[in-house]
Design a protein around this motif. Structure first.
Motif, PDB file in Angstrom:
ATOM      1  N   LYS A  33       0.825  -1.208   0.000  1.00  0.00           N
ATOM      2  CA  LYS A  33       0.000   0.000   0.000  1.00  0.00           C
ATOM      3  C   LYS A  33       0.858   1.256   0.000  1.00  0.00           C
ATOM      4  O   LYS A  33       0.473   2.281  -0.570  1.00  0.00           O
ATOM      5  N   GLU A  34       2.010   1.175   0.637  1.00  0.00           N
ATOM      6  CA  GLU A  34       2.894   2.329   0.664  1.00  0.00           C
ATOM      7  C   GLU A  34       3.363   2.697  -0.739  1.00  0.00           C
ATOM      8  O   GLU A  34       3.519   3.881  -1.052  1.00  0.00           O
ATOM      9  N   ALA A  35       3.609   1.699  -1.581  1.00  0.00           N
ATOM     10  CA  ALA A  35       4.032   1.976  -2.954  1.00  0.00           C
ATOM     11  C   ALA A  35       2.909   2.655  -3.735  1.00  0.00           C
ATOM     12  O   ALA A  35       3.152   3.577  -4.521  1.00  0.00           O
ATOM     13  N   LEU A  36       1.668   2.209  -3.525  1.00  0.00           N
ATOM     14  CA  LEU A  36       0.528   2.798  -4.231  1.00  0.00           C
ATOM     15  C   LEU A  36       0.239   4.211  -3.752  1.00  0.00           C
ATOM     16  O   LEU A  36      -0.423   4.986  -4.450  1.00  0.00           O
ATOM     17  N   ALA A  37       0.706   4.557  -2.548  1.00  0.00           N
ATOM     18  CA  ALA A  37       0.528   5.911  -2.033  1.00  0.00           C
ATOM     19  C   ALA A  37       1.721   6.805  -2.364  1.00  0.00           C
ATOM     20  O   ALA A  37       1.726   7.975  -1.992  1.00  0.00           O
ATOM     21  N   HIS A  38       2.709   6.259  -3.073  1.00  0.00           N
ATOM     22  CA  HIS A  38       3.920   6.997  -3.419  1.00  0.00           C
ATOM     23  C   HIS A  38       3.781   7.522  -4.842  1.00  0.00           C
ATOM     24  O   HIS A  38       3.732   6.749  -5.808  1.00  0.00           O
ATOM     25  N   ALA A  39       3.717   8.836  -4.974  1.00  0.00           N
ATOM     26  CA  ALA A  39       3.433   9.443  -6.277  1.00  0.00           C
ATOM     27  C   ALA A  39       4.494   9.085  -7.318  1.00  0.00           C
ATOM     28  O   ALA A  39       4.169   8.868  -8.486  1.00  0.00           O
ATOM     29  N   LYS A  40       5.754   8.999  -6.922  1.00  0.00           N
ATOM     30  CA  LYS A  40       6.814   8.692  -7.889  1.00  0.00           C
ATOM     31  C   LYS A  40       6.632   7.298  -8.470  1.00  0.00           C
ATOM     32  O   LYS A  40       6.777   7.095  -9.688  1.00  0.00           O
ATOM     33  N   PHE A  41       6.291   6.326  -7.621  1.00  0.00           N
ATOM     34  CA  PHE A  41       6.127   4.967  -8.113  1.00  0.00           C
ATOM     35  C   PHE A  41       4.922   4.857  -9.037  1.00  0.00           C
ATOM     36  O   PHE A  41       4.999   4.271 -10.119  1.00  0.00           O
ATOM     37  N   THR A  42       3.771   5.391  -8.625  1.00  0.00           N
ATOM     38  CA  THR A  42       2.567   5.275  -9.456  1.00  0.00           C
ATOM     39  C   THR A  42       2.724   6.026 -10.772  1.00  0.00           C
ATOM     40  O   THR A  42       2.154   5.630 -11.792  1.00  0.00           O
ATOM     41  N   LYS A  43       3.522   7.088 -10.755  1.00  0.00           N
ATOM     42  CA  LYS A  43       3.774   7.814 -12.000  1.00  0.00           C
ATOM     43  C   LYS A  43       4.615   6.970 -12.949  1.00  0.00           C
ATOM     44  O   LYS A  43       4.380   6.961 -14.163  1.00  0.00           O
ATOM     45  N   GLU A  44       5.617   6.262 -12.411  1.00  0.00           N
ATOM     46  CA  GLU A  44       6.438   5.382 -13.246  1.00  0.00           C
ATOM     47  C   GLU A  44       5.605   4.213 -13.780  1.00  0.00           C
ATOM     48  O   GLU A  44       5.726   3.827 -14.940  1.00  0.00           O
ATOM     49  N   LEU A  45       4.756   3.655 -12.934  1.00  0.00           N
ATOM     50  CA  LEU A  45       3.969   2.489 -13.332  1.00  0.00           C
ATOM     51  C   LEU A  45       2.851   2.858 -14.299  1.00  0.00           C
ATOM     52  O   LEU A  45       2.288   1.985 -14.968  1.00  0.00           O
ATOM     53  N   LYS A  46       2.535   4.118 -14.387  1.00  0.00           N
ATOM     54  CA  LYS A  46       1.449   4.565 -15.269  1.00  0.00           C
ATOM     55  C   LYS A  46       1.707   4.166 -16.715  1.00  0.00           C
ATOM     56  O   LYS A  46       0.777   3.859 -17.458  1.00  0.00           O
ATOM     57  N   TYR A  47       2.976   4.161 -17.125  1.00  0.00           N
ATOM     58  CA  TYR A  47       3.317   3.755 -18.488  1.00  0.00           C
ATOM     59  C   TYR A  47       2.880   2.314 -18.750  1.00  0.00           C
ATOM     60  O   TYR A  47       2.349   1.991 -19.824  1.00  0.00           O
ATOM     61  N   VAL A  48       3.088   1.437 -17.774  1.00  0.00           N
ATOM     62  CA  VAL A  48       2.702   0.027 -17.915  1.00  0.00           C
ATOM     63  C   VAL A  48       1.180  -0.091 -18.060  1.00  0.00           C
ATOM     64  O   VAL A  48       0.683  -0.819 -18.927  1.00  0.00           O
ATOM     65  N   ILE A  49       0.447   0.629 -17.215  1.00  0.00           N
ATOM     66  CA  ILE A  49      -1.014   0.568 -17.276  1.00  0.00           C
ATOM     67  C   ILE A  49      -1.521   1.130 -18.598  1.00  0.00           C
ATOM     68  O   ILE A  49      -2.483   0.617 -19.181  1.00  0.00           O
TER      69      ILE A  49
END
Length: 577
Positions: A288-304
């Motif tokens: 959950k901490e990763a999903l609340a981390h803006a930098k990680f979700t921004k990087e993963l956005k490309y995959v989605i």
């Protein structure tokens, strides 16, 4: 001797490796001596102690030539042949440290990218099925380790390092320090002042509770004596204004996160890997901490985004949650979700691809109306054509029952030029539908051979067919597209589609709108299990012909169990025959 022995015994190859591990642990050999056992490592996994020594070298001397010359074939074999990292987690750790060592070379991520490409191979299809799941497992473990400190402070779990070393004792653990989410108290306004909605706090402060008794007392004092401590993700989902949680990672953890998040992006670029990658990431595997981390979700956005652009159903269907009540990528990246940072741009593209496949159904529209109606209306006001179509379908299928909400949707549609035009077309279709469903007309109708979808639509627009109960389209050229016309017939009970090109998408639409259908002939049609399973909701079916289709035995048994009135069934020339 180990290489030339004709005996097929694993211990013959493992014995020299264990000897080397012991000598390395006693500092009686240097790493350069391990080049002597390189031929053995080409066909055998290194033992745990040797893995630990390799990891240490990768961390301390990442730029040495040993990393490239000795470790590369070892890691390649691990990724190609490992079946379970759980049996030897040090193999996974060694692979992780090796990739980080590659990232420290002058080429940086370009070297890592070349390594990933070498593991995939030059062709369009990777010949090694274990490479992708092993790479994903390494990435997930590395990303999890970046948030290890936050996770341990929340749930008092032993760290990954302690698990690897196997030396953690229950009584040695630190006292639990749960996260407490604090919202700053707004200043109390004068009695005559009304606070605007925008005055809600825009930050969440995270504090570690160090007093267990105080934390327990607070939990016991919650409603009905339950656990009143809020869940991190639940608090972030309360309002889009409350999703600004600041997580600062140490410099090393930040580098690790950037490296393995980029590897996930690389994996999503391979067409043959994308379906399996989407499946591995569907039950969201990140903390959950990763999903609340803006930098990680921004990087993963490309995959989605890559999943949302893929036309294959097995890929973009993984954007949805596995089961109700659990968020999927569709929810996390939608407006109001934890990861949304683009005002709904990705959300619109996800809805577009889902509506363009088999998800153009009442169920999907109903979920949007219940959970995402506000974002849909907002994007429609901004002229997004997909959202305009969504709102029109909600009105057309009577998804919205509240009259005020219906009027609000109509006002939204009329606010833009594209919305006004599509709403006018909807009104025209509704008038035609009312005329079509007016009582009168024939009770039986047979279209001539070679008729098309356009011919059927032209015929049904010529008058009233409110009494039509029996329709035969046998040996015509109609496809699944004609289902849009068939669902307008309120009295239809018998439908003959023998030897047509009517497929799975049409069956899904019929199953949601023609609940009174009693007789259905699908003989020699291209339908498969994916569409036939949808018929389980048509409880009135008493006669079903699936002769010469791609029906399987399992689907047939499932249909028999879920259709209580089904008496006449034809499954000849199928797997179920």
């Amino acid at each position: 001797m180990a290489l030339t022995s004709p005996l097929q015994d694993e211990s013959i190859h493992q014995a020299p490796l264990h000897i080397i591990s012991t000598l390395l642990a006693e500092a009686r050999l240097s790493l350069l001596h391990t080049q002597a056992i390189a031929p053995l490592l080409e066909n055998n996994h290194p033992p745990p102690d040797l893995c630990e020594f390799f990891c240490k070298h990768c961390r301390e001397r990442p730029r040495s030539m040993v990393v490239i010359e000795v470790f590369t074939p070892v890691v390649q074999r691990i990724l190609k042949h490992n079946m379970d990292f759980g049996k030897c987690p040090r193999l996974r750790l060694f692979t992780q440290e090796y990739i980080l060592a590659l990232n420290e070379l002058n080429g940086g991520m370009e070297v890592v990218k070349k390594f990933i490409h070498s593991m995939h191979g030059p062709t369009g299809q990777c010949p090694h099925p274990r490479v992708l799941p092993n790479l994903v497992a390494v990435c997930l473990a590395a990303i999890y380790s970046c948030y290890e400190e936050f996770i341990n402070s929340r749930d008092n779990s032993p760290s990954l390092k302690e698990i690897r070393n196997g030396c953690q004792q229950q009584n040695d653990r630190k006292p639990p320090m749960p996260l407490r989410l604090l919202r700053p108290e707004p200043p109390t306004p004068p009695p005559s002042t009304i606070l605007p909605l925008s005055s809600a706090p825009h930050e969440i402060l995270v504090e570690l509770e160090r007093n267990n008794n105080t934390a327990n007392a607070k939990r016991k004092g919650g409603p009905a004596g339950g656990d009143s401590e809020p869940n991190l993700i639940d608090c972030l989902l309360v309002s889009p204004a409350l999703n600004t949680l600041s997580i600062q990672l140490p410099a090393q953890a930040d580098r690790v996160l950037g490296c393995f998040a980029l590897i996930l992006k690389m994996l999503s670029d391979y067409d043959d890997w994308r379906p399996a990658l989407a499946s591995l990431l569907q039950p969201i595997p990140f903390p959950k901490e990763a999903l609340a981390h803006a930098k990680f979700t921004k990087e993963l956005k490309y995959v989605i985004q890559r999943f949302a652009e893929d036309p294959r159903q097995e890929v973009h269907s993984c954007l949805l949650s596995v089961r109700s009540g659990k968020d999927g990528w569709f929810q996390l990246y939608s407006p109001g979700g934890v990861a949304c940072d683009d005002d709904g741009e990705l959300f619109a593209s996800m809805v577009h691809i889902l509506m363009g496949s088999c998800y153009k159904t009442k169920k999907f529209l109903l979920s949007l109306a219940e959970n995402k109606l506000g974002p849909c209306m907002l994007l429609a006001l901004r002229g997004n054509q997909t959202m305009v179509e969504i709102l029109c379908l909600m009105l057309e299928y009577n998804i919205i029952e509240n009259k005020d909400t219906q009027l609000q949707i109509i006002s939204t549609l009329q606010s833009t030029q594209v919305g006004f035009r599509m709403y006018e077309q909807l009104c025209d279709r509704q008038r035609e539908l009312k005329e079509l469903q007016r009582k009168g007309g024939p009770t039986r109708l047979t279209l001539p051979s070679k008729s098309t979808d356009a011919d059927l639509a032209r015929l049904l627009s010529s008058g009233s067919f409110g009494n039509l109960e029996n329709l035969s389209l046998a040996f015509t050229n109609v496809t699944s597209a004609c289902a849009e016309q068939l669902i307008k017939l309120p009295s239809l009970k018998q439908l003959n589609l023998w030897s047509t090109q009517f497929g799975d998408a049409g069956l899904r639409l019929l199953s949601e709108h023609l609940a009174c259908l009693q007789v259905l002939n699908l003989c020699e049609t291209p339908v498969t299990d994916a569409g036939l399973l949808a018929l389980s909701s048509m409880k009135s079916l008493c006669s079903l012909n699936m002769n010469s289709t791609k029906l399987t035995a399992d689907t047939y048994e499932d249909l028999k169990a879920k259709l209580p009135n089904l008496k006449d069934v034809d499954v000849r020339y199928t797997e179920a025959w």
